[in-house]
Design an enzyme around this catalytic site. Structure first.
Site, PDB file in Angstrom:
ATOM      1  N   HIS A 174     -15.275  -1.545   1.990  1.00  0.00           N
ATOM      2  CA  HIS A 174     -14.511  -2.393   1.086  1.00  0.00           C
ATOM      3  C   HIS A 174     -13.622  -3.321   1.915  1.00  0.00           C
ATOM      4  O   HIS A 174     -12.946  -2.876   2.833  1.00  0.00           O
ATOM      5  CB  HIS A 174     -13.674  -1.510   0.155  1.00  0.00           C
ATOM      6  CG  HIS A 174     -12.895  -2.304  -0.841  1.00  0.00           C
ATOM      7  ND1 HIS A 174     -13.487  -2.945  -1.892  1.00  0.00           N
ATOM      8  CD2 HIS A 174     -11.579  -2.566  -0.934  1.00  0.00           C
ATOM      9  CE1 HIS A 174     -12.567  -3.561  -2.601  1.00  0.00           C
ATOM     10  NE2 HIS A 174     -11.396  -3.349  -2.035  1.00  0.00           N
TER      11      HIS A 174
ATOM     12  N   ASP B  25     -16.374   4.871 -10.009  1.00  0.00           N
ATOM     13  CA  ASP B  25     -15.217   3.982 -10.057  1.00  0.00           C
ATOM     14  C   ASP B  25     -15.337   2.993  -8.900  1.00  0.00           C
ATOM     15  O   ASP B  25     -14.961   3.272  -7.769  1.00  0.00           O
ATOM     16  CB  ASP B  25     -13.943   4.825  -9.930  1.00  0.00           C
ATOM     17  CG  ASP B  25     -12.720   4.012 -10.294  1.00  0.00           C
ATOM     18  OD1 ASP B  25     -12.869   2.813 -10.589  1.00  0.00           O
ATOM     19  OD2 ASP B  25     -11.621   4.577 -10.266  1.00  0.00           O
ATOM     20  N   LEU B  26     -15.854   1.844  -9.217  1.00  0.00           N
ATOM     21  CA  LEU B  26     -16.181   0.820  -8.218  1.00  0.00           C
ATOM     22  C   LEU B  26     -15.072   0.587  -7.170  1.00  0.00           C
ATOM     23  O   LEU B  26     -13.939   0.331  -7.505  1.00  0.00           O
ATOM     24  CB  LEU B  26     -16.443  -0.508  -8.948  1.00  0.00           C
ATOM     25  CG  LEU B  26     -16.731  -1.706  -8.047  1.00  0.00           C
ATOM     26  CD1 LEU B  26     -18.003  -1.497  -7.272  1.00  0.00           C
ATOM     27  CD2 LEU B  26     -16.765  -2.973  -8.869  1.00  0.00           C
ATOM     28  N   ASP B  27     -15.470   0.633  -5.927  1.00  0.00           N
ATOM     29  CA  ASP B  27     -14.535   0.351  -4.821  1.00  0.00           C
ATOM     30  C   ASP B  27     -13.343   1.300  -4.794  1.00  0.00           C
ATOM     31  O   ASP B  27     -12.294   0.975  -4.239  1.00  0.00           O
ATOM     32  CB  ASP B  27     -13.999  -1.085  -4.898  1.00  0.00           C
ATOM     33  CG  ASP B  27     -15.031  -2.065  -4.387  1.00  0.00           C
ATOM     34  OD1 ASP B  27     -15.920  -1.650  -3.635  1.00  0.00           O
ATOM     35  OD2 ASP B  27     -14.932  -3.248  -4.740  1.00  0.00           O
ATOM     36  N   GLU B  28     -13.498   2.446  -5.427  1.00  0.00           N
ATOM     37  CA  GLU B  28     -12.340   3.321  -5.500  1.00  0.00           C
ATOM     38  C   GLU B  28     -12.735   4.752  -5.147  1.00  0.00           C
ATOM     39  O   GLU B  28     -12.103   5.695  -5.590  1.00  0.00           O
ATOM     40  CB  GLU B  28     -11.733   3.273  -6.910  1.00  0.00           C
ATOM     41  CG  GLU B  28     -11.126   1.949  -7.285  1.00  0.00           C
ATOM     42  CD  GLU B  28      -9.729   1.760  -6.734  1.00  0.00           C
ATOM     43  OE1 GLU B  28      -9.076   2.759  -6.373  1.00  0.00           O
ATOM     44  OE2 GLU B  28      -9.289   0.605  -6.637  1.00  0.00           O
TER      45      GLU B  28
END
EC number: 3.5.1.10
Lengths: 297, 297, 297, 297
Positions: free
Chosen positions: D202, D236-239
């Site tokens: 990310h 949970d996108l990018d998390e």
């Protein structure tokens, strides 16, 4: 072997640290972990190092007894087990502060830093006395309520002064001597007595600039990094086993004076780090080297 | 003096860099900035250093001419102005790559790194030739399409080999020689010819471990930091003016082999940094020191 | 234009700093350097930045007058020159400490650090008063001999309390307000009045964890880095223009409590750095961003 | 229990790694170390973590069997012991490379870096295939002799494309999917299938700038640090759970383009570090967090 119930039931207020070293053989880990398990001691932190060059094993285990045991009994029992592995070891109360004697001359930056960390609880030490060959820092010691011994030194009085220092160490029960910019060379005899028990801060990385005015030398070389080294005192002046080193970037705009300022900052931090590691029983001295199990803070 | 119109109208594709040094006197800044303003040259980057120890002034100015001027004329005009301040200076085309000759032995880590940065445009250099006293890295050079000269060396042939190297330098018009782990000591004569034009990478901070197997020495001392130094070649072996230094933390678990691996990483980065700084005309050589105006990347 | 004689003859005890910003046009550098040269002011430090995105030019020049000039006259003369370039500028006595008012709540780590640097001369500031919505740190202030104003605050009394604070700022002539872990949100009106004159420390990098217990949030995310941000106060809470940021590595063994401890260390250093940069007139506020000319220490 | 003879007699060429986690109870360490001792397995590296917040214990032990044992038998025996402690565990051949499938779009910086480390032996991985939704990096893959699958994707074909990717993963036996700047969001179903087996990079620290053009957002905020985060892919996108983070200092002179360049450097290093840690079986995934036992290199 069924799992006993967990640390919740342990005697929360007691914490010990076992440190040991022995030749690298099968069973060296188990010697410690098996023993602690049998005595119902819960391991809260464990670090090992297997030195493949020196074929030597190092271990540090923090543990909390589940039951109300007598630590002296534990020590005696472990002594027997350890002897079969030729292990040199110690079991210490992890919470007991290390008793220190600090030696200084005129510079106060390292002393100030140690006092600050001591007072704010960042260093688990107990400062029994401050010794100096100059009277300058008496007021600072007084303000912190720590006994200050002004013991001047000259070529003629060196032996007698060192005898006084040694007497103080014995009298106060100091376990560690910290040379916080003490600008005198200890005698060979004193170094030998303090083997593994005295930490010095050196104003350079090692190998570094030898002799007078190291920051002027650094300036003349146009260094782009300056550093400092904390090490155990050894007979080989400024060349004892390294505990910690610090470094920072500088550039051409650093005059010798600015280099010295930056250097003092690094000295403070590097010495404090070494004292912290030592007082948490994280440093093993082995010949001219150290094994240091870093903590997390 | 009314503000002319701004860089928008400037000849975007031309960028020059003026570097100069002169004794610290009133007007040294103005010498450069006033001159550039009068020639309608827009200053895009400006750095100065006033060395209060050596009473010497240093300046580096990147500029873009607003008009279509002849840079040779600018140089001639500035020469006259600069002479009144005793300024040593150069005006260079900022976009022209620095022509390099790289010397290696058998280790390829520094060469690989330089080639990678050269190919990806991170280094504004032009590699005219690779010279080695061993044939090992011929294939790597061939793959990059760079001429490789295998010039073996022995005590007897040293003078002749260096003559060959020098011939190559002249023939290729190389402005910079990079010793990327070239494991031979250059003769005094060669060092003198390459004064300020050859960069070496040293496997240690300076002062560092002298002699053979430095990483074994570092291991024996139990160092907690290892570093490397890039410096201009001087007659004083491994002790030339420092351009850049790198350092990283290590611990007791680093065997001599792991220390050497870590050291090679630092060598790569430190040498590449020095070559970048030099090729961007950011380094002033002054006696045994350097003044380095760092860039931003 | 012949070189005058050098800084040796300068009036060593006077040092000024000129800071200015104007649109990027040919002559912006010369505006400052030419002016200083004509007034026989020796430039000891010079930094510029040409913002190609915003087409804005920034300059900071430290200078020492060679002659015994009246700085007010210099200011008036420069005002005229600067107006032609639309330059916003200031000429300040470099040696005069910046007058500060510090606001705190209960946490003392940032205050302690500022007081220490202030006392040891590492920060060229003058602490006129300490204001708190709690009485807790009164003793600390007393010990340092600094007036302490306990001004409690509640939703109802907020407007009145802020009026008292503002009165104090005016009365003490404070040029900078430092929010050293002051746990109250300033009103829009107060933020607006303190535009560019108040520095806050935020317990996270930006963007960061919003809302309560940020270190618990960080722990839940299992972050491997924690940081802090010092910024000018703006109406957009915790989102003002950034002056400095600090960061350190952590790992899974950091409990929320240990993360908070580490975070406090970073907060201390990051806030002190921002106050130092501001008090040395190294920070330009431009919209929601800053231009910061780093110093060397 | 007498010390057997040392690692010298061990079967040097075999090295295994046991990783396990169970509730924090007395005996959790002994479960592993006692077992290995009884099977005459020499422990070469040992790390433990006792999570006092989650009351969970983690252990990683590298070991070398002294005798010529069948590792399958060892696994079966350990399974029985571990079940009594509710331990989740694995015993893996430490030398076997982790089979990877790399997914990219057009940016090549992360892929280049992984390929370089793979080729020079710095990453113990085996790259089974490279998958991209664009044809651009085909040549790079071909040059390294790695199969390249160009699988374009659109809103309509997403399900089918992911089915193709999944087929490839199964077919190649890939144990790890590395998203090396793959600019597509994986479906929830795909994320779920790849739980703990896919690493993404990310372009920011977390929490970070959301949405498009993060480096422009960073520029607009005037950040003084930029960073990147490598994490396991989660719904949970990018998390997802963080494995490693990198950060570097920047200043006002960094345009959005320069920030992006610096950011790409950090992305490369941070992703490579995460892949290395994962492939050495040093990462435990636990809820939304990770426990990472750092190695020494």
């Amino acid at each position: 072997m069924t799992p006993s119930n967990a640390p919740a039931t342990a005697t929360e207020d007691r914490l010990y640290v076992l440190t040991g070293t022995c030749p690298s053989v099968l069973g060296s880990v188990e010697l410690v972990t098996g023993f602690l398990f049998q005595r119902r001691c819960y391991v809260t932190e464990l670090q090992t190092f297997d030195d493949t060059e020196g074929k030597q094993f190092y271990i540090r285990a923090e543990f909390r007894p589940m039951d109300d045991i007598d630590i002296e009994v534990v020590r005696n029992e472990f002594a027997e087990a350890a002897s079969r592995y030729d292990m040199t070891w110690q079991i210490r109360d992890s919470r007991r502060p290390t008793r220190c004697l600090i030696m200084v001359s005129k510079y106060d930056h390292c002393l100030q830093d140690l006092l600050h960390r001591y007072q704010t609880g960042h260093l688990n030490i107990d400062i029994a006395a401050i010794v100096s060959n100059h009277p300058d820092l008496q007021g600072l010691a007084a303000w912190h309520g720590i006994p200050y011994y002004h013991l001047p030194i000259s070529a003629e009085t060196k032996a007698r002064q060192e005898a006084q220092v040694w007497h103080l160490i014995e009298q106060t029960g100091a376990e560690l001597v910290v040379l916080a910019r003490y600008m005198q060379v200890l005698s060979e005899d004193m170094c030998s007595k303090l083997h593994g028990k005295a930490i010095n801060i050196h104003h350079s990385l090692l190998p570094g600039f030898k002799g007078a005015r190291p920051y002027h030398q650094a300036w003349e070389k146009g260094v782009k990094l300056v550093g400092a080294t904390a090490h155990y005192v050894s007979e080989d002046l400024d060349e004892g086993p390294i505990i910690s080193q610090g470094v920072e970037a500088v550039d051409h705009s650093f005059t010798p004076e600015k280099l010295a300022n930056k250097g003092r900052d690094i000295e403070r931090l590097t010495l404090a780090k070494a004292v912290k590691l030592h007082s948490e029983h994280r440093v093993f001295l082995t010949g001219n080297r150290t094994v240091v199990f870093a903590g997390h803070n």
